[in-house]
Enzyme design. Structure first.
Site, PDB file in Angstrom:
ATOM      1  N   THR A  14      -5.043  -4.518   6.264  1.00  0.00           N
ATOM      2  CA  THR A  14      -4.222  -5.735   6.208  1.00  0.00           C
ATOM      3  C   THR A  14      -4.794  -6.709   7.243  1.00  0.00           C
ATOM      4  O   THR A  14      -5.442  -6.275   8.191  1.00  0.00           O
ATOM      5  CB  THR A  14      -2.773  -5.356   6.589  1.00  0.00           C
ATOM      6  N   ARG A  39       7.713  -2.682  -3.966  1.00  0.00           N
ATOM      7  CA  ARG A  39       7.841  -2.333  -2.534  1.00  0.00           C
ATOM      8  C   ARG A  39       7.425  -3.539  -1.661  1.00  0.00           C
ATOM      9  O   ARG A  39       6.476  -4.240  -1.942  1.00  0.00           O
ATOM     10  CB  ARG A  39       6.938  -1.132  -2.251  1.00  0.00           C
ATOM     11  N   VAL A  40       8.199  -3.774  -0.597  1.00  0.00           N
ATOM     12  CA  VAL A  40       7.895  -4.860   0.341  1.00  0.00           C
ATOM     13  C   VAL A  40       7.754  -4.261   1.739  1.00  0.00           C
ATOM     14  O   VAL A  40       8.609  -3.481   2.168  1.00  0.00           O
ATOM     15  CB  VAL A  40       9.031  -5.911   0.354  1.00  0.00           C
ATOM     16  N   GLY A  41       6.707  -4.622   2.442  1.00  0.00           N
ATOM     17  CA  GLY A  41       6.505  -4.129   3.810  1.00  0.00           C
ATOM     18  C   GLY A  41       6.940  -5.154   4.840  1.00  0.00           C
ATOM     19  O   GLY A  41       7.709  -6.072   4.560  1.00  0.00           O
ATOM     20  N   ASP A  42       6.399  -5.013   6.038  1.00  0.00           N
ATOM     21  CA  ASP A  42       6.813  -5.889   7.150  1.00  0.00           C
ATOM     22  C   ASP A  42       6.156  -7.268   7.122  1.00  0.00           C
ATOM     23  O   ASP A  42       6.680  -8.229   7.690  1.00  0.00           O
ATOM     24  CB  ASP A  42       6.421  -5.234   8.486  1.00  0.00           C
ATOM     25  N   GLY A  74       0.413  -1.699  10.130  1.00  0.00           N
ATOM     26  CA  GLY A  74       0.804  -0.286  10.139  1.00  0.00           C
ATOM     27  C   GLY A  74       1.756  -0.081   8.980  1.00  0.00           C
ATOM     28  O   GLY A  74       1.950  -0.997   8.160  1.00  0.00           O
ATOM     29  N   GLY A 108       4.710  -0.517   7.082  1.00  0.00           N
ATOM     30  CA  GLY A 108       5.704  -1.573   7.254  1.00  0.00           C
ATOM     31  C   GLY A 108       7.138  -1.103   7.392  1.00  0.00           C
ATOM     32  O   GLY A 108       7.950  -1.733   8.078  1.00  0.00           O
TER      33      GLY A 108
END
Ligand code: ASP
Length: 295
Positions: free
Chosen positions: A159, A187-190, A211, A213
């Site tokens: 990322t 899915r959604v991360g940080d 990292g 998320g």
């Protein structure tokens, strides 16, 4: 003036091409700062170089979700008025960070694909082709291995993120990702969550994280580090929060700068491809300061 970028925290050694691209990204972004540009523009420029390269998990190189679709996330924040923009799950656009910037300039902070794509199309942003055979084959293998969504940290994530301090004393942070290597559709991360993946406030500092998320969101990692920067050095603030993150099972890397132009690049992972540009020097490494996770 200072610019720091990262190309992901993880366990696999970043290759030479990735480090070379990070140098290019720092050179382009820092040129903007040197020519009296803003921290926001420097962050956007350096992230666009990485999105366009196709070798990071962002933009043209973003991971596919389990249904074979590339849904990309990105965010940008500036520290003077705390304006922020982020996009969740945009499809078919090469530079999600540009979309995040356009959203920052709209009345909203975060948009998902439907609204974000309209803004991108209206501004004629570059399109991304459908995933090629190689990416689909990689996904097929990942799905086989990672069916249970475990062990995903044994990889180099890639990322991307950037933080900058410009000549006006303004700070900015930004990030762009295709998510984690194995993930369910939607899915959604940080990365697009302001306060989790990035944060910037002129009275404190600017932070970009990488990292898994899920844990970064649970701690609002970027915001927590930013608040600690009000009375701690970047190194101490980042270390405290990364220790707290490791106690809840998270692993990450962060790039942090404060309003005085001090910075820290720290990771609990083995590697974090990253670097900084300051005055005449550009320094890029496969990792900076590793702190061992405390479980
Ligand atoms: N933080 C990103 C996510 O969870 C992944 C990464 O940093 O590599 O989507």
């Amino acid at each position: 003036m200072l610019l720091a970028v990262h190309g992901g925290a993880g366990e696999r050694k970043p290759d030479k091409n990735a480090l070379k691209k990070l140098s290019e990204s720092l050179a382009s972004g820092y040129t903007i700062l040197r020519n009296s540009g803003t921290a926001v523009d420097a962050v956007i420029e350096s992230i666009m170089v990485l999105e366009n390269s196709g070798i990071f998990n962002a933009g043209a190189g973003g991971n596919l979700q389990f249904d074979g679709v590339r849904r990309l996330d990105a965010s940008i924040m500036e520290g003077k008025k705390l304006r922020a923009g982020s996009v969740i799950g945009i499809e078919g656009i090469r530079n999600p960070i540009k979309v995040a910037q356009l959203i920052m300039d709209s009345p909203h902070v975060t948009l998902t694909h439907i609204g974000a794509k309209k803004i991108a199309d209206k501004n004629n942003l570059d399109l991304l082709p459908e995933p090629d055979k190689k990416s689909l084959e990689k996904l097929r293998k990942t799905k086989k291995k990672e069916r249970k969504l475990v062990n995903i940290f044994k990889q180099y994530f890639s990322t991307v993120g950037a933080v900058a301090l410009d000549m006006y004393g303004n700070l900015a942070a930004g990030a762009s990702t295709g998510g984690i290597p194995a993930m369910l559709p939607g899915r959604v991360g940080d990365t697009p969550i302001i306060g989790a993946g990035i944060y910037a406030e002129n009275s404190a500092g600017a932070i970009a994280c990488s990292g898994i998320g899920e844990n970064i969101i649970r701690l609002s990692l970027a915001k927590e580090i930013c608040m600690n920067l009000k009375n701690m050095t970047p190194y101490k603030a980042a270390m405290l929060s990364l220790r707290r993150l490791s106690k809840i099972g998270g692993e990450a890397g962060v790039i942090v700068i404060n309003k005085k132009g001090q910075f820290a690049i720290i990771h609990t992972t083995k590697y974090m491809a990253s670097g900084y540009a300051h005055k005449k020097s550009i320094v890029v490494k496969e990792g900076f300061k590793r702190i061992l996770p405390v479980f």
